[in-house]
Structure formats: C-alpha cells, structure tokens
Design a protein around this motif. Sequence first.
Motif, short mmCIF file in Angstrom:
data_model
loop_
_atom_site.label_atom_id
_atom_site.label_comp_id
_atom_site.label_asym_id
_atom_site.label_seq_id
_atom_site.Cartn_x
_atom_site.Cartn_y
_atom_site.Cartn_z
N VAL A 188 0.85 -1.20 0.00
CA VAL A 188 0.00 0.00 0.00
C VAL A 188 0.89 1.24 0.00
CG1 VAL A 188 -1.64 1.37 1.37
CG2 VAL A 188 -2.00 -1.10 1.08
N GLN A 189 1.90 1.24 0.84
CA GLN A 189 2.83 2.38 0.90
C GLN A 189 3.46 2.64 -0.46
OE1 GLN A 189 5.11 0.62 4.22
NE2 GLN A 189 5.19 2.72 4.95
N ARG A 190 3.90 1.57 -1.10
CA ARG A 190 4.54 1.70 -2.41
C ARG A 190 3.58 2.31 -3.43
NH1 ARG A 190 6.97 -3.69 -4.50
NH2 ARG A 190 7.47 -3.75 -2.29
N LEU A 191 2.35 1.84 -3.43
CA LEU A 191 1.36 2.36 -4.37
C LEU A 191 1.03 3.83 -4.09
CD1 LEU A 191 -1.08 -0.66 -4.53
CD2 LEU A 191 0.29 0.23 -6.44
N LEU A 192 0.89 4.18 -2.83
CA LEU A 192 0.50 5.54 -2.47
C LEU A 192 1.66 6.52 -2.45
CD1 LEU A 192 -2.21 4.88 0.26
CD2 LEU A 192 -2.50 5.28 -2.21
N ALA A 193 2.87 6.04 -2.64
CA ALA A 193 4.03 6.92 -2.68
C ALA A 193 4.10 7.69 -3.99
CB ALA A 193 5.32 6.13 -2.48
N GLY A 194 3.30 7.27 -4.98
CA GLY A 194 3.33 7.90 -6.30
C GLY A 194 2.46 9.14 -6.36
N PRO A 195 1.70 9.25 -7.44
CA PRO A 195 0.99 10.50 -7.73
C PRO A 195 -0.31 10.72 -6.96
CG PRO A 195 0.58 8.90 -9.45
CD PRO A 195 1.59 8.28 -8.51
N VAL A 196 -0.63 9.88 -6.00
CA VAL A 196 -1.89 10.03 -5.27
C VAL A 196 -1.85 11.26 -4.39
CG1 VAL A 196 -3.39 8.97 -3.54
CG2 VAL A 196 -2.29 7.56 -5.24
N LYS A 197 -2.90 12.02 -4.44
CA LYS A 197 -3.05 13.19 -3.58
C LYS A 197 -3.85 12.75 -2.35
CE LYS A 197 -1.61 16.12 -6.87
NZ LYS A 197 -0.94 15.20 -7.72
N ASP A 198 -3.40 13.18 -1.17
CA ASP A 198 -4.08 12.80 0.06
C ASP A 198 -5.57 13.13 0.01
OD1 ASP A 198 -1.69 11.86 1.11
OD2 ASP A 198 -1.23 13.76 2.09
N ALA A 199 -5.92 14.25 -0.58
CA ALA A 199 -7.32 14.67 -0.65
C ALA A 199 -8.16 13.73 -1.50
CB ALA A 199 -7.42 16.09 -1.18
N GLU A 200 -7.54 13.04 -2.48
CA GLU A 200 -8.29 12.10 -3.32
C GLU A 200 -8.86 10.96 -2.48
OE1 GLU A 200 -6.14 12.34 -7.67
OE2 GLU A 200 -5.32 10.94 -6.21
N ILE A 201 -8.09 10.47 -1.54
CA ILE A 201 -8.55 9.38 -0.69
C ILE A 201 -9.71 9.86 0.16
CG2 ILE A 201 -7.93 7.82 1.19
CD1 ILE A 201 -5.06 7.84 -0.01
N SER A 202 -9.57 11.02 0.75
CA SER A 202 -10.63 11.58 1.59
C SER A 202 -11.91 11.80 0.80
CB SER A 202 -10.14 12.89 2.21
OG SER A 202 -11.13 13.45 3.02
N ARG A 203 -11.80 12.36 -0.41
CA ARG A 203 -12.99 12.59 -1.24
C ARG A 203 -13.66 11.28 -1.63
NH1 ARG A 203 -9.72 16.48 -3.76
NH2 ARG A 203 -9.43 15.10 -5.54
N ALA A 204 -12.87 10.26 -1.95
CA ALA A 204 -13.43 8.97 -2.32
C ALA A 204 -14.18 8.34 -1.15
CB ALA A 204 -12.33 8.04 -2.81
N VAL A 205 -13.61 8.42 0.05
CA VAL A 205 -14.29 7.89 1.23
C VAL A 205 -15.61 8.62 1.44
CG1 VAL A 205 -14.18 7.68 3.76
CG2 VAL A 205 -12.22 7.00 2.36
N ASP A 206 -15.58 9.95 1.36
CA ASP A 206 -16.80 10.73 1.54
C ASP A 206 -17.87 10.39 0.51
OD1 ASP A 206 -15.66 12.06 3.69
OD2 ASP A 206 -15.19 13.87 2.56
N ALA A 207 -17.46 10.17 -0.73
CA ALA A 207 -18.41 9.95 -1.82
C ALA A 207 -18.94 8.52 -1.87
CB ALA A 207 -17.76 10.30 -3.15
N PHE A 208 -18.11 7.53 -1.53
CA PHE A 208 -18.48 6.15 -1.83
C PHE A 208 -18.59 5.21 -0.64
CE2 PHE A 208 -16.13 7.66 -5.70
CZ PHE A 208 -17.28 7.91 -6.44
#
Length: 162
Positions: free
Chosen positions: A29-49
């Motif tokens: 998970v760390q390796r995958l999220l070390a790339g271009p993921v923006k922290d806010a994207e995770i938060s928005r996805a949790v809120d939406a889905f």
Amino acid sequence: MHRSNVNDVLALHPAVEALNLDAGQWSHVQRLLAGPVKDAEISRAVDAFVRPGSSAVVGVFHEGALWASLVVTVDRAQVLTTVTTADPTQVDLCGDMATVSSDVVAWVRRRLGPCSLGLFFDKPYAEAFLASSDKAAAVRAAAAGGGLVLSPIPPALAIALA
C-alpha cells in the motif's frame, strides 16, 4: 519522501485506529500511495463512496494473489475510524481475483460489519488508476481489460461510471 506511519500515508487524524496491519500488505500500500496520489483524493473517495456506518475495501492483485489491500471504516457521522488490511491468517489471499475478492468482502463484513464498496484491480490497472486524472475512465479501462472486480458497488459509483 518515504512515509511509513499509517496516519502520514493516509493523512489521517491521529485518533484513527490502525487495526492489525499486515506488514506485507501495508508495505505494498505504501509503495502504491508513494506515487501520484493526492491525500485529498482518498478523503474525497471515502466521503463519496463509503456509506456512513460501513467499510470499504480496495485491493490490488499481482501474480495470483491479493498483493495489497486497504480497508477503511467510517462511523455513522462518516468520520474515518479504522484502517486495516486483509488478514492472511483469516482469509486466503491466493487464487483468482473473483473468488478472493468475494472472500475478502465477506471477511470485512464478518469483522467490521456492512461493506459498501469492494474495489479490486490487477496491479497494472491499479497503477494506471492511481496515476490517472480521470479515475472513472481508468476504472472502465480496467473493467474492459478484465482487471477489475467491483462488488459491492455503491449507487453513487455506479452512476459515476455509467
């Protein structure tokens, strides 16, 4: 920058409980999220889905096994309360994507209650999804390529993908 603490990786409030993170799953998970993921994207996805009072599981398959997983739970106020990974001592993580993803969702339901989202990719599609600015197109591409299991699917996500 290498971020190893769960709160740092997911930009979480310190009160969020990390439950029994599997070291292998978490390192991926760390390796995958070390790339271009923006922290806010995770938060928005949790809120939406992720429906209030439920969990969501996202998994990545590689070489016939669930290589990485992330399970989040939100309370009735839709505040993130726990983060964990699939537990290889309680669910078999090796096998075909359809069977393993179904088993992991069932495990989430037994352990944490309702599961409102199960999103599983083959690794190349997960990497493309994380790098894409058009997440819906990346999900559709993964589905068309046979590298996606999406079950359960929340209504808001079904509408977004239509």
